[in-house]
Enzyme design. Structure first.
Site, PDB file in Angstrom:
ATOM      1  CD  GLU A  66      -2.815  -1.148   2.494  1.00  0.00           C
ATOM      2  OE1 GLU A  66      -2.519  -0.248   3.279  1.00  0.00           O
ATOM      3  OE2 GLU A  66      -3.917  -1.844   2.437  1.00  0.00           O
TER       4      GLU A  66
ATOM      5  CD  GLU B 261      -3.443  -5.767   3.797  1.00  0.00           C
ATOM      6  OE1 GLU B 261      -4.250  -4.939   4.142  1.00  0.00           O
ATOM      7  OE2 GLU B 261      -2.178  -5.551   3.844  1.00  0.00           O
TER       8      GLU B 261
HETATM    9  O1  IFM Z   1      -4.114  -3.166   9.123  1.00  0.00           O
HETATM   10  C1  IFM Z   1      -3.780  -2.661   7.975  1.00  0.00           C
HETATM   11  C2  IFM Z   1      -2.829  -3.241   7.266  1.00  0.00           C
HETATM   12  O2  IFM Z   1      -1.537  -3.134   7.550  1.00  0.00           O
HETATM   13  C3  IFM Z   1      -2.837  -2.665   5.917  1.00  0.00           C
HETATM   14  N1  IFM Z   1      -4.170  -2.567   5.050  1.00  0.00           N
HETATM   15  C4  IFM Z   1      -5.292  -2.157   5.858  1.00  0.00           C
HETATM   16  C5  IFM Z   1      -5.418  -2.878   7.260  1.00  0.00           C
HETATM   17  C6  IFM Z   1      -6.513  -2.560   7.949  1.00  0.00           C
HETATM   18  O3  IFM Z   1      -6.227  -1.452   8.408  1.00  0.00           O
END
Ligand code: IFM
Length: 474
Positions: free
Chosen positions: A183, A372
């Site tokens: 990210e 994710e």
């Molecule tokens: O916990 C985070 C992760 O580290 C990066 N993406 C979003 C998740 C939830 O906020």
């Protein structure tokens, strides 16, 4: 673009009888975590200080006043994590490597003890038949590099490429698939733009510079890794949201397109096409980026995998005088219409479907993995010790149904990683937001699979689920 029932948690169920949802053969099922969020052991094995150590130890930065000093103690308890993955039948585990464990000062020869920790983790995964999918950077920059300018400084790109090469040299005999960044849009914006994440800087110019240096770093790292082996499959995990106009007006439609460019393409387009999105440029932005001769050629690389981190959608209104120059505003909790998680994020499964179809069409059908996807709900153990997190199951059912529709529509998606394996240190929220498939007791550090973890195991065992079957509801 969407064909599903908008806003529904379980679109497949609402549309009436439907056949079993089956994912492609060889589909990967896994969970994702990040080093600072789970490892703890911050003073062990020669690890150096990271920007998150400094930030979390600064008063007022973490809502609960906690730090990641212990987190889930996975530095010592990683065998418990591997056992959870096994219990669910996962065949992939996305974790991240802590840069300051490998290069405590952000430069020089790798720290042998740091490497040894990841060798032990990788060996345990391989012995359990689980593919290791390490991410090289999930936000824990060595503090020493921040002291020398951090991500806005061009030299950080070279330092990162050196670190990437060291990692693949050390673990490349047993790891084949890699993610470079997690990210980039979030850690540059939150860390340098609005300062709510480490290193806590709120400066638009620094943020824009950081985005360009991160793009450079990714290109340099990709080449350094490729040099080590042509066999590696190398990707990066980007944060995405399908952007939708909040009304039928053409100004909102244009605003949604600009937000798509800023949010979804600021890193992807330079990487895959060697150019920043034109419609995101306003006066002053190209100069602020400090793009130099040859940069865009160095940034462009043929990633083997596009990692998709997606939680929600963006509902967009045109806005004048916004401080970022987007000419747009993404509506927050109050403006969006779907149900909300504890974090206030809108549950909107179609976002995953719509975003995948758009990226697949715009970028010549690359290979994707969902790196994710998940939700925070604070469900705790009941009197019987069980954690009945039914809203999380509903969330996953909705998003997995949307993902399946995207695959049926021809998008090449190779795997799905739930965020996250276990409740952990959720950055500026401390342990206040629980995203795990397993409940973490932050006193004993014991982990217990939630009902969603058992449901996920059931889905993995069947490589899908039956939207009409009671047995597959929970
Ligand atoms: O916990 C985070 C992760 O580290 C990066 N993406 C979003 C998740 C939830 O906020």
């Amino acid at each position: 673009m969407s064909t599903g029932t908008r806003g529904s948690l379980v679109p497949a169920l609402e549309s009436g009888a439907m056949s079993r949802i089956a994912f492609p053969k060889a589909f990967r099922w896994g969970c994702a975590t990040a080093a600072y969020q789970i490892e703890g052991g911050v003073h062990e094995g020669g690890r150096g200080e990271s920007i998150w150590d400094r930030f979390s130890h600064t008063q007022g930065k973490i809502r609960t006043g906690e730090t990641g000093d212990i987190a889930c103690d996975s530095y010592h308890r990683f065998p418990d994590d591997v056992a959870l993955l096994r219990e669910m039948g996962c065949n992939s585990y996305r974790f991240s490597i802590s840069w300051p464990r490998i290069q405590p000062d952000g430069k020089g020869r790798p720290n042998r003890e740091g490497i040894a920790y990841y060798e032990r983790l990788v060996d345990a995964l391989l012995a359990a038949g689980i593919r290791p999918l390490p991410t090289l950077y999930h936000w824990d920059l060595p503090q020493a590099l921040e002291d020398r300018g951090g991500w806005p400084a061009r030299d950080t790109a070279h330092r990162f490429a050196e670190y990437a090469q060291q990692i693949v040299r050390s673990l490349g005999d047993r790891v084949r698939d890699w993610m470079i960044f997690n990210e980039p849009g979030i850690f540059t914006f939150f860390g340098y733009g609005i300062g709510i994440h480490a290193p806590g800087i709120a400066n638009r110019q620094a943020m824009l510079r950081a985005t360009h240096v991160v793009n450079l770093a990714q290109g340099e790292a990709f080449r350094a890794m490729r040099e080590e082996s042509g066999e590696f499959r190398i990707g990066s995990a980007f944060s995405f949201q399908a952007m939708e106009p909040a009304s039928d007006s053409s100004v909102d439609a244009d605003a949604a397109e600009r937000m798509h460019a800023w949010t979804n393409e600021w890193f992807l387009r330079p990487t895959l096409r060697g150019a920043y999105p034109e419609n995101a440029f306003e006066a002053g932005v190209p100069e602020a980026l400090d793009i130099r001769e040859g940069d865009l050629e160095r940034i462009q690389v043929p990633l083997d995998l596009i990692g998709v981190n997606l939680y929600s959608r963006g509902l967009v209104r045109a806005a004048s005088n916004d401080p970022w120059g987007w000419g747009a505003r993404v509506l927050g909790m109050g403006g969006s219409t779907g149900p909300k998680t504890d974090f206030g994020w809108e549950v909107w499964p179609d976002s995953l479907h719509d975003l995948l179809l758009r990226l697949s069409a715009d970028y010549d059908a690359p290979a994707f993995e969902i790196t994710e996807n998940g939700c925070s709900y604070a469900d705790a153990p009941g009197a019987d010790g069980k954690i009945a997190d039914l809203r999380r199951i509903a969330f996953f059912r909705g998003y997995l149904s949307a993902l399946h529709r995207a695959i049926e529509a021809g998008v090449d998606v190779r795997g799905y990683h739930a965020w996250t394996l276990l409740d952990n240190f959720e950055w500026a929220e401390g342990t206040g937001q629980r995203f795990g498939l397993a409940f973490t007791d932050f006193t004993s550090r014991d982990r217990t699979l939630k009902q969603s973890g058992h449901w996920f195991a059931h889905v993995i065992a069947q490589n899908g689920f039956d939207p009409d079957s009671e047995a597959d509801q929970a």
